[in-house]
Structure formats: structure tokens, C-alpha cells
Design an enzyme around this catalytic site. Sequence first.
Site, PDB file in Angstrom:
ATOM      1  N   LYS A  49       0.982  -1.790   0.253  1.00  8.34           N
ATOM      2  CA  LYS A  49      -0.256  -0.169  -0.117  1.00  8.34           C
ATOM      3  C   LYS A  49       0.828   0.921   0.107  1.00  8.34           C
ATOM      4  O   LYS A  49       1.040   2.095  -0.960  1.00  8.34           O
ATOM      5  CB  LYS A  49      -0.835  -0.244   1.016  1.00  8.34           C
ATOM      6  CG  LYS A  49      -2.114  -0.878   1.150  1.00  8.34           C
ATOM      7  CD  LYS A  49      -3.054  -1.354   2.657  1.00  8.34           C
ATOM      8  CE  LYS A  49      -2.009  -1.186   3.886  1.00  8.34           C
ATOM      9  NZ  LYS A  49      -1.328  -2.529   4.112  1.00  8.34           N
ATOM     10  N   ARG A  96      11.170  -5.359   5.531  1.00 12.12           N
ATOM     11  CA  ARG A  96      11.790  -4.059   5.067  1.00 12.12           C
ATOM     12  C   ARG A  96      11.967  -3.247   5.860  1.00 12.12           C
ATOM     13  O   ARG A  96      13.004  -3.293   6.825  1.00 12.12           O
ATOM     14  CB  ARG A  96       9.837  -4.018   5.788  1.00 12.12           C
ATOM     15  CG  ARG A  96      10.181  -1.839   5.065  1.00 12.12           C
ATOM     16  CD  ARG A  96       8.513  -1.303   5.213  1.00 12.12           C
ATOM     17  NE  ARG A  96       8.241  -2.546   6.200  1.00 12.12           N
ATOM     18  CZ  ARG A  96       6.472  -2.448   6.065  1.00 12.12           C
ATOM     19  NH1 ARG A  96       5.538  -1.758   5.650  1.00 12.12           N
ATOM     20  NH2 ARG A  96       5.839  -3.149   7.525  1.00 12.12           N
ATOM     21  N   ARG A 151      -0.685  -9.032  12.879  1.00 12.62           N
ATOM     22  CA  ARG A 151      -1.327  -8.147  12.398  1.00 12.62           C
ATOM     23  C   ARG A 151      -2.277  -9.000  11.518  1.00 12.62           C
ATOM     24  O   ARG A 151      -3.161  -8.477  10.783  1.00 12.62           O
ATOM     25  CB  ARG A 151      -0.172  -7.435  12.064  1.00 12.62           C
ATOM     26  CG  ARG A 151       0.203  -6.490  12.701  1.00 12.62           C
ATOM     27  CD  ARG A 151       1.718  -4.981  12.414  1.00 12.62           C
ATOM     28  NE  ARG A 151       1.613  -5.311  11.544  1.00 12.62           N
ATOM     29  CZ  ARG A 151       2.930  -5.008  10.342  1.00 12.62           C
ATOM     30  NH1 ARG A 151       4.334  -5.566  10.872  1.00 12.62           N
ATOM     31  NH2 ARG A 151       2.617  -4.046   9.094  1.00 12.62           N
ATOM     32  N   ARG A 161      10.849  -1.318  11.423  1.00 10.14           N
ATOM     33  CA  ARG A 161       9.730  -0.783  12.185  1.00 10.14           C
ATOM     34  C   ARG A 161       9.584  -1.297  13.393  1.00 10.14           C
ATOM     35  O   ARG A 161       9.360  -2.705  13.356  1.00 10.14           O
ATOM     36  CB  ARG A 161       8.528  -1.170  11.234  1.00 10.14           C
ATOM     37  CG  ARG A 161       8.020   0.730  10.753  1.00 10.14           C
ATOM     38  CD  ARG A 161       7.027  -0.142   9.867  1.00 10.14           C
ATOM     39  NE  ARG A 161       5.292  -0.948  10.670  1.00 10.14           N
ATOM     40  CZ  ARG A 161       4.712  -0.239   9.441  1.00 10.14           C
ATOM     41  NH1 ARG A 161       4.544   0.119   8.334  1.00 10.14           N
ATOM     42  NH2 ARG A 161       3.253  -0.366  10.108  1.00 10.14           N
ATOM     43  N   ARG A 211     -10.264   0.257   7.993  1.00  9.14           N
ATOM     44  CA  ARG A 211      -9.590  -1.057   8.431  1.00  9.14           C
ATOM     45  C   ARG A 211     -11.013  -1.517   9.544  1.00  9.14           C
ATOM     46  O   ARG A 211      -9.911  -2.828  10.269  1.00  9.14           O
ATOM     47  CB  ARG A 211      -8.219  -1.267   9.062  1.00  9.14           C
ATOM     48  CG  ARG A 211      -7.677  -0.520  10.391  1.00  9.14           C
ATOM     49  CD  ARG A 211      -6.324  -0.019   9.302  1.00  9.14           C
ATOM     50  NE  ARG A 211      -5.364  -1.106   9.462  1.00  9.14           N
ATOM     51  CZ  ARG A 211      -4.099  -0.890   9.862  1.00  9.14           C
ATOM     52  NH1 ARG A 211      -3.530  -0.662   8.469  1.00  9.14           N
ATOM     53  NH2 ARG A 211      -3.239  -2.066  10.113  1.00  9.14           N
TER      54      ARG A 211
HETATM   55  P1  AP5 Z   1       4.422  -1.548   2.084  1.00  9.34           P
HETATM   56  O1  AP5 Z   1       4.463  -0.793   1.054  1.00  9.34           O
HETATM   57  O2  AP5 Z   1       5.657  -0.884   2.917  1.00  9.34           O
HETATM   58  O3  AP5 Z   1       3.291  -2.623   2.419  1.00  9.34           O
HETATM   59  P2  AP5 Z   1       2.397  -1.882   2.450  1.00  9.34           P
HETATM   60  O4  AP5 Z   1       1.228  -2.648   2.939  1.00  9.34           O
HETATM   61  O5  AP5 Z   1       1.998  -0.321   3.609  1.00  9.34           O
HETATM   62  O6  AP5 Z   1       2.494  -2.554   4.639  1.00  9.34           O
HETATM   63  P3  AP5 Z   1       1.754  -1.939   6.114  1.00  9.34           P
HETATM   64  O7  AP5 Z   1       3.154  -2.767   6.958  1.00  9.34           O
HETATM   65  O8  AP5 Z   1       2.402  -0.629   5.905  1.00  9.34           O
HETATM   66  O9  AP5 Z   1       0.589  -2.041   6.476  1.00  9.34           O
HETATM   67  P4  AP5 Z   1       0.480  -2.423   7.793  1.00  9.34           P
HETATM   68  O10 AP5 Z   1      -1.919  -2.605   7.632  1.00  9.34           O
HETATM   69  O11 AP5 Z   1       0.223  -3.758   8.672  1.00  9.34           O
HETATM   70  O12 AP5 Z   1       0.756  -1.070   8.449  1.00  9.34           O
HETATM   71  P5  AP5 Z   1      -0.207   0.221   9.012  1.00  9.34           P
HETATM   72  O13 AP5 Z   1       1.803   1.356   8.806  1.00  9.34           O
HETATM   73  O14 AP5 Z   1      -1.069   0.918   8.174  1.00  9.34           O
HETATM   74  O15 AP5 Z   1       5.911  -2.870   1.619  1.00  9.34           O
HETATM   75  C1  AP5 Z   1       5.858  -4.065   2.274  1.00  9.34           C
HETATM   76  C2  AP5 Z   1       7.934  -4.416   1.645  1.00  9.34           C
HETATM   77  O16 AP5 Z   1       7.361  -5.317   0.740  1.00  9.34           O
HETATM   78  C3  AP5 Z   1       8.542  -3.448   1.798  1.00  9.34           C
HETATM   79  O17 AP5 Z   1       9.446  -3.512   2.092  1.00  9.34           O
HETATM   80  C4  AP5 Z   1       8.481  -3.377  -0.071  1.00  9.34           C
HETATM   81  O18 AP5 Z   1       9.829  -2.557  -0.691  1.00  9.34           O
HETATM   82  C5  AP5 Z   1       8.481  -4.645  -0.701  1.00  9.34           C
HETATM   83  N1  AP5 Z   1       7.156  -4.573  -1.816  1.00  9.34           N
HETATM   84  C6  AP5 Z   1       5.868  -3.895  -1.754  1.00  9.34           C
HETATM   85  N2  AP5 Z   1       5.813  -4.084  -2.707  1.00  9.34           N
HETATM   86  C7  AP5 Z   1       6.232  -5.147  -3.838  1.00  9.34           C
HETATM   87  C8  AP5 Z   1       6.679  -6.327  -4.553  1.00  9.34           C
HETATM   88  N3  AP5 Z   1       5.076  -6.200  -5.588  1.00  9.34           N
HETATM   89  N4  AP5 Z   1       7.131  -7.199  -4.428  1.00  9.34           N
HETATM   90  C9  AP5 Z   1       8.019  -7.450  -3.855  1.00  9.34           C
HETATM   91  N5  AP5 Z   1       7.966  -6.390  -2.579  1.00  9.34           N
HETATM   92  C10 AP5 Z   1       7.801  -5.719  -2.289  1.00  9.34           C
HETATM   93  O19 AP5 Z   1      -0.204   0.089  10.144  1.00  9.34           O
HETATM   94  C11 AP5 Z   1       0.556  -0.485  11.084  1.00  9.34           C
HETATM   95  C12 AP5 Z   1      -0.340  -0.218  12.929  1.00  9.34           C
HETATM   96  O20 AP5 Z   1      -0.816   1.236  12.746  1.00  9.34           O
HETATM   97  C13 AP5 Z   1      -1.357  -1.539  12.501  1.00  9.34           C
HETATM   98  O21 AP5 Z   1      -0.438  -2.439  13.293  1.00  9.34           O
HETATM   99  C14 AP5 Z   1      -2.065  -0.355  14.015  1.00  9.34           C
HETATM  100  O22 AP5 Z   1      -2.093  -1.287  15.203  1.00  9.34           O
HETATM  101  C15 AP5 Z   1      -2.103   1.385  13.189  1.00  9.34           C
HETATM  102  N6  AP5 Z   1      -2.536   1.686  12.734  1.00  9.34           N
HETATM  103  C16 AP5 Z   1      -3.160   2.364  11.343  1.00  9.34           C
HETATM  104  N7  AP5 Z   1      -4.308   2.449  11.138  1.00  9.34           N
HETATM  105  C17 AP5 Z   1      -5.101   1.912  11.480  1.00  9.34           C
HETATM  106  C18 AP5 Z   1      -6.475   2.274  11.692  1.00  9.34           C
HETATM  107  N8  AP5 Z   1      -6.944   2.388  10.438  1.00  9.34           N
HETATM  108  N9  AP5 Z   1      -7.074   1.449  13.067  1.00  9.34           N
HETATM  109  C19 AP5 Z   1      -6.283   1.215  14.088  1.00  9.34           C
HETATM  110  N10 AP5 Z   1      -5.477   1.076  13.753  1.00  9.34           N
HETATM  111  C20 AP5 Z   1      -4.451   1.527  13.047  1.00  9.34           C
HETATM  112 MG    MG Z   2       2.212   1.017   5.213  1.00 13.19          MG
END
Ligand code: AP5
Ligand code: MG
Length: 215
Positions: free
Chosen positions: A17, A126, A169, A158, A92
Site C-alpha cells: 500500500k 522491509r 497483524r 519498524r 480497517r
Molecule cells: P509496503 O508498501 O510497506 O506495504 P504496506 O501494504 O504499506 O504494509 P504495512 O505493513 O505498512 O501495512 P500495515 O497495514 O500493517 O501497517 P500500517 O502502517 O498501516 O511494502 C512492504 C514491503 O514489501 C516493503 O519492504 C516493500 O519494499 C516490499 N514490496 C512492496 N511491493 C512489493 C512487490 N510487489 N514485490 C516485492 N516486494 C514488495 O499500520 C501499522 C499499525 O498502526 C497497525 O498495526 C495498527 O496498530 C495501527 N493502525 C494503522 N491504521 C490504523 C487504523 N485505521 N485503525 C487502527 N489502528 C491503525
Molecule cells: Mg504501509
Amino acid sequence: MNRTMKIALFGPPGAGKGTQAKYIVEKFNIPQISTGDLLRAQVREGTPLGKMAKEFMDKGALVPNEVVIEMMKERISDGDCSKGFILDGFPRALSQAEALSGIVKLDAVVNIVVDESALVRRITGRRMCKCGGTFHVDFNPPKQTDICDQCGASLYQRDDDKEETVLSRLEVYRSQTEPLVEYYGKEDIVHDFDGNRQIDQISSDILGFLSKLEG
Ligand code: AP5
Ligand code: MG
Ligand code: ZN
């Protein structure tokens, strides 16, 4: 831009994402709103909200809905969001989707579909930069080990990217977030993209789709 481009990026942790959002920002000049990034900024600044949120994030649990909903309401009301925005990591949970529908109607949900077996490796490899740069030790390595290509700062891992936290997660995603695909399916605005491919193949599909949406 003729039409608004209010979109949400969906997909499990590690789907790409954040990676894909960067390409959309560049092409369409609309802001990326990542609840994860906003929360991590609060954690870094050591605010009361950040301290509270960190406890949930470190366990791989969702931060309480009221908190993130309030944060999003404020951010979406900023002037730079009037023509469009990319939601990354929000909504989410059902209550978040319902709260969002009271403020704004989404034009499209971009759903990145990835085999579960690939996700843990993507996340544990990552490397992030404070400027928002996102890399992967194998799949998207920086030119110089642990140094950001974009700004030269040191990359870091992270706190919630450890394997055991990643598994929590993923479980939270399955139980609370994945049902939203069906929720938005009823509005007929969900578009699936095969995320099991190279980063640039996926972005070329997504950007092509959004160009058509823009009309
Ligand atoms: P990346 O692009 O970083 O993936 P992502 O989908 O953004 O994954 P996240 O881990 O950021 O998602 P998340 O939903 O768990 O975390 P968030 O920060 O939202 O890519 C991942 C890796 O793969 C990278 O190294 C990249 O280079 C590689 N990659 C990408 N595409 C690729 C491909 N095609 N092929 C190979 N490699 C690839 O949330 C974190 C925490 O915050 C949550 O757990 C929660 O506690 C809190 N939180 C956030 N939002 C909310 C909400 N709305 N409500 C409640 N709590 C929340
Ligand atoms: Mg992300
Ligand atoms: Zn950087």
C-alpha cells in the site's frame, strides 16, 4: 482533473500500500493519508496519543477506533484533500468505514491482492526512512546498504515488523479489515489488482486504472 479521486488502498500488511501510494502521489498530485504514518509520527514525538497508540501497535492490534477516526476527520478536512486523496491503512474496521461514509464518499477502493505466503518475508525484510522511503533488502534494495536513496538518511526497521507481531497483524487483518472488501463491494467500487508481481507492473496497472477513473 475533472473528477475527484477519493480512493482507499486496501490490502493486508505488506501488500504494498505504502509503496504504491508513492506512485499515485507523484502522478496525480493528491496527498497520501496513512494512519500508520500519522500514528508513528505521534510515537516519535512522544505525544500522549503516541504513547497510548504504541502499546497497541507493538502488539499488532488496532489502535482504538475513536482515536483514528478523529485523526482522519481532521486530516481529510484540510484544504489539500478537496480534489482527492489516497487513504492508506484506513478504514480497517467496520466502524471506521461507517464513520468515513458520514464525511465523504469514496470513488474507488484499490484492493491489492497478495498470497499470504509472501507477506511475512516482505515485511521482515522491509527498511524504512523517516522521509517515507520504503525499501526491501531483497526485493527493492537501496543503492547503498541501509541508506535512503531519496534523502541519504539511515534506514531503520519498524518496531512492529518482527515475525510474531506480523502474524498478529495478519490475523487482525483477516478478522476486522478484510470484511470491508465486501462492504465496499456492495457500492460496486472495489477493484482488485494482482499484487504478486513486480512493483512497477502493479503500479502501471493501478495508474492506468486511475487515469480512466479521472476521466
Ligand atoms: P509496503 O508498501 O510497506 O506495504 P504496506 O501494504 O504499506 O504494509 P504495512 O505493513 O505498512 O501495512 P500495515 O497495514 O500493517 O501497517 P500500517 O502502517 O498501516 O511494502 C512492504 C514491503 O514489501 C516493503 O519492504 C516493500 O519494499 C516490499 N514490496 C512492496 N511491493 C512489493 C512487490 N510487489 N514485490 C516485492 N516486494 C514488495 O499500520 C501499522 C499499525 O498502526 C497497525 O498495526 C495498527 O496498530 C495501527 N493502525 C494503522 N491504521 C490504523 C487504523 N485505521 N485503525 C487502527 N489502528 C491503525
Ligand atoms: Mg504501509
Ligand atoms: Zn529518506
